[in-house]
Write a protein that holds these residues in place. Structure first.
Motif, PDB file in Angstrom:
ATOM      1  N   ILE A   1      97.652 -23.272  -1.264  1.00 38.15           N
ATOM      2  CA  ILE A   1      96.307 -23.848  -1.147  1.00 38.15           C
ATOM      3  C   ILE A   1      96.288 -24.783   0.070  1.00 38.15           C
ATOM      4  O   ILE A   1      95.317 -24.803   0.826  1.00 38.15           O
ATOM      5  CB  ILE A   1      95.937 -24.597  -2.433  1.00 38.15           C
ATOM      6  N   ALA A   2      97.338 -25.541   0.271  1.00 37.12           N
ATOM      7  CA  ALA A   2      97.383 -26.460   1.399  1.00 37.12           C
ATOM      8  C   ALA A   2      97.379 -25.680   2.712  1.00 37.12           C
ATOM      9  O   ALA A   2      96.734 -26.091   3.689  1.00 37.12           O
ATOM     10  CB  ALA A   2      98.613 -27.328   1.301  1.00 37.12           C
ATOM     11  N   TRP A   3      98.057 -24.520   2.665  1.00 31.77           N
ATOM     12  CA  TRP A   3      98.115 -23.706   3.882  1.00 31.77           C
ATOM     13  C   TRP A   3      96.759 -23.087   4.200  1.00 31.77           C
ATOM     14  O   TRP A   3      96.406 -22.888   5.355  1.00 31.77           O
ATOM     15  CB  TRP A   3      99.169 -22.596   3.757  1.00 31.77           C
ATOM     16  N   VAL A   4      95.977 -22.845   3.263  1.00 29.72           N
ATOM     17  CA  VAL A   4      94.672 -22.215   3.480  1.00 29.72           C
ATOM     18  C   VAL A   4      93.628 -23.295   3.769  1.00 29.72           C
ATOM     19  O   VAL A   4      92.760 -23.112   4.641  1.00 29.72           O
ATOM     20  CB  VAL A   4      94.286 -21.379   2.242  1.00 29.72           C
ATOM     21  N   THR A   5      93.662 -24.374   3.099  1.00 34.69           N
ATOM     22  CA  THR A   5      92.607 -25.380   3.276  1.00 34.69           C
ATOM     23  C   THR A   5      92.800 -26.206   4.535  1.00 34.69           C
ATOM     24  O   THR A   5      91.809 -26.664   5.142  1.00 34.69           O
ATOM     25  CB  THR A   5      92.559 -26.325   2.067  1.00 34.69           C
ATOM     26  N   ALA A   6      94.012 -26.404   4.964  1.00 37.78           N
ATOM     27  CA  ALA A   6      94.245 -27.216   6.160  1.00 37.78           C
ATOM     28  C   ALA A   6      93.595 -26.571   7.379  1.00 37.78           C
ATOM     29  O   ALA A   6      92.847 -27.240   8.132  1.00 37.78           O
ATOM     30  CB  ALA A   6      95.723 -27.441   6.384  1.00 37.78           C
ATOM     31  N   PRO A   7      93.788 -25.275   7.613  1.00 38.10           N
ATOM     32  CA  PRO A   7      93.116 -24.690   8.782  1.00 38.10           C
ATOM     33  C   PRO A   7      91.606 -24.675   8.627  1.00 38.10           C
ATOM     34  O   PRO A   7      90.858 -24.839   9.604  1.00 38.10           O
ATOM     35  CB  PRO A   7      93.641 -23.284   8.872  1.00 38.10           C
ATOM     36  N   LEU A   8      91.120 -24.498   7.379  1.00 39.79           N
ATOM     37  CA  LEU A   8      89.678 -24.499   7.161  1.00 39.79           C
ATOM     38  C   LEU A   8      89.096 -25.882   7.455  1.00 39.79           C
ATOM     39  O   LEU A   8      88.014 -26.008   8.061  1.00 39.79           O
ATOM     40  CB  LEU A   8      89.353 -24.093   5.732  1.00 39.79           C
ATOM     41  N   ALA A   9      89.785 -26.902   7.061  1.00 35.98           N
ATOM     42  CA  ALA A   9      89.305 -28.264   7.304  1.00 35.98           C
ATOM     43  C   ALA A   9      89.301 -28.571   8.806  1.00 35.98           C
ATOM     44  O   ALA A   9      88.363 -29.181   9.332  1.00 35.98           O
ATOM     45  CB  ALA A   9      90.173 -29.256   6.558  1.00 35.98           C
ATOM     46  N   LEU A  10      90.323 -28.141   9.446  1.00 35.53           N
ATOM     47  CA  LEU A  10      90.383 -28.354  10.896  1.00 35.53           C
ATOM     48  C   LEU A  10      89.269 -27.592  11.610  1.00 35.53           C
ATOM     49  O   LEU A  10      88.625 -28.118  12.522  1.00 35.53           O
ATOM     50  CB  LEU A  10      91.735 -27.905  11.453  1.00 35.53           C
ATOM     51  N   SER A  11      89.029 -26.381  11.204  1.00 33.73           N
ATOM     52  CA  SER A  11      87.952 -25.580  11.815  1.00 33.73           C
ATOM     53  C   SER A  11      86.606 -26.225  11.560  1.00 33.73           C
ATOM     54  O   SER A  11      85.746 -26.282  12.458  1.00 33.73           O
ATOM     55  CB  SER A  11      87.947 -24.170  11.243  1.00 33.73           C
ATOM     56  N   ALA A  12      86.382 -26.709  10.349  1.00 40.58           N
ATOM     57  CA  ALA A  12      85.118 -27.363  10.025  1.00 40.58           C
ATOM     58  C   ALA A  12      84.951 -28.614  10.862  1.00 40.58           C
ATOM     59  O   ALA A  12      83.844 -28.929  11.370  1.00 40.58           O
ATOM     60  CB  ALA A  12      85.065 -27.694   8.538  1.00 40.58           C
ATOM     61  N   GLY A  13      86.028 -29.362  11.084  1.00 46.41           N
ATOM     62  CA  GLY A  13      85.959 -30.586  11.897  1.00 46.41           C
ATOM     63  C   GLY A  13      85.636 -30.273  13.363  1.00 46.41           C
ATOM     64  O   GLY A  13      84.837 -30.946  14.010  1.00 46.41           O
ATOM     65  N   VAL A  14      86.230 -29.207  13.864  1.00 41.85           N
ATOM     66  CA  VAL A  14      85.978 -28.814  15.251  1.00 41.85           C
ATOM     67  C   VAL A  14      84.539 -28.369  15.419  1.00 41.85           C
ATOM     68  O   VAL A  14      83.860 -28.725  16.384  1.00 41.85           O
ATOM     69  CB  VAL A  14      86.968 -27.710  15.690  1.00 41.85           C
ATOM     70  N   ILE A  15      84.018 -27.600  14.464  1.00 47.70           N
ATOM     71  CA  ILE A  15      82.631 -27.127  14.515  1.00 47.70           C
ATOM     72  C   ILE A  15      81.685 -28.315  14.419  1.00 47.70           C
ATOM     73  O   ILE A  15      80.699 -28.400  15.151  1.00 47.70           O
ATOM     74  CB  ILE A  15      82.369 -26.109  13.384  1.00 47.70           C
ATOM     75  N   TRP A  16      81.990 -29.214  13.543  1.00 48.97           N
ATOM     76  CA  TRP A  16      81.128 -30.396  13.395  1.00 48.97           C
ATOM     77  C   TRP A  16      81.122 -31.228  14.675  1.00 48.97           C
ATOM     78  O   TRP A  16      80.096 -31.687  15.142  1.00 48.97           O
ATOM     79  CB  TRP A  16      81.626 -31.230  12.201  1.00 48.97           C
ATOM     80  N   LEU A  17      82.271 -31.432  15.320  1.00 42.99           N
ATOM     81  CA  LEU A  17      82.352 -32.211  16.550  1.00 42.99           C
ATOM     82  C   LEU A  17      81.623 -31.527  17.707  1.00 42.99           C
ATOM     83  O   LEU A  17      80.961 -32.182  18.518  1.00 42.99           O
ATOM     84  CB  LEU A  17      83.811 -32.437  16.954  1.00 42.99           C
ATOM     85  N   SER A  18      81.733 -30.198  17.776  1.00 44.29           N
ATOM     86  CA  SER A  18      81.063 -29.499  18.871  1.00 44.29           C
ATOM     87  C   SER A  18      79.551 -29.512  18.695  1.00 44.29           C
ATOM     88  O   SER A  18      78.814 -29.407  19.667  1.00 44.29           O
ATOM     89  CB  SER A  18      81.582 -28.073  19.010  1.00 44.29           C
ATOM     90  N   ALA A  19      79.072 -29.651  17.476  1.00 41.38           N
ATOM     91  CA  ALA A  19      77.636 -29.707  17.237  1.00 41.38           C
ATOM     92  C   ALA A  19      77.059 -31.064  17.577  1.00 41.38           C
ATOM     93  O   ALA A  19      75.847 -31.202  17.769  1.00 41.38           O
ATOM     94  CB  ALA A  19      77.331 -29.367  15.781  1.00 41.38           C
TER      95      ALA A  19
END
Length: 177
Positions: free
Chosen positions: A6-24
């Motif tokens: 779960i940590a391996w799957v959620t960590a990249p998802l959280a990072l991707s969400a953070g990058v998308i949020w910052l670029s917006a």
């Protein structure tokens, strides 16, 4: 699924969400200056620089024209100075006369003006400067009588001209009192 997966799957998802949020997010400059204002200021500066360059070119052209005029004036002034120096040298040469023996001056003064005039004419034909010096050394009244007789010799026009030339040179060479 275990926790590790779960940590391996959620960590990249959280990072991707953070990058998308910052670029917006709209980036805000650090000092609160807008890019559009900076662009306007740069354009205004560019226009001012172009105007200054144009003025500078015009000033350089005027300077080149003035420099050419100055060089022509300087050359003209040097030519005038040279001409003046030559004229002064000629005048000084006219003012200096050869020394004449006082005995010769007394001899001409004691001569009859009718006899002295042809002798002075011949002397002037041989060496005009000596004739001028002789007349300049004589008493004015006696020199005048001789010049009067000289002007009324065989060829009055030519002899009068000679008398005038001798008189002029005596006047130039005689020192002022």
């Amino acid at each position: 699924m275990n926790m590790k997966n779960i940590a391996w799957v959620t960590a990249p998802l959280a990072l991707s969400a953070g990058v998308i949020w910052l670029s917006a997010q709209t980036p805000t400059p650090a000092e609160g200056i807008k890019v559009g204002d900076l662009a306007d200021k740069v354009q205004v500066r560019e226009k001012a620089v172009l105007q200054k360059e144009t003025e500078l070119r015009q000033m350089e052209e005027r300077l080149a024209t003035l420099q050419g005029t100055l060089e022509r004036d300087r050359a003209d002034l040097q030519n005038r100075e040279k001409t003046l120096a030559e004229g002064m040298a000629k005048l000084e040469a006219l003012r200096t006369r050869p020394p004449i023996d006082s005995q010769l001056i007394r001899t001409y003064e004691q001569m009859n003006p009718i006899s002295a005039a042809p002798a002075l004419k011949e002397l002037a034909a041989l060496n005009q400067e000596v004739a001028v010096s002789l007349l300049a050394g004589m008493q004015a009244k006696k020199a005048a009588k001789i010049l009067d007789q000289l002007a009324s010799q065989d060829n009055p026009a030519k002899d009068a001209k000679l008398a005038a030339v001798l008189s002029e040179k005596v006047g130039i060479t005689r020192p002022k009192a």
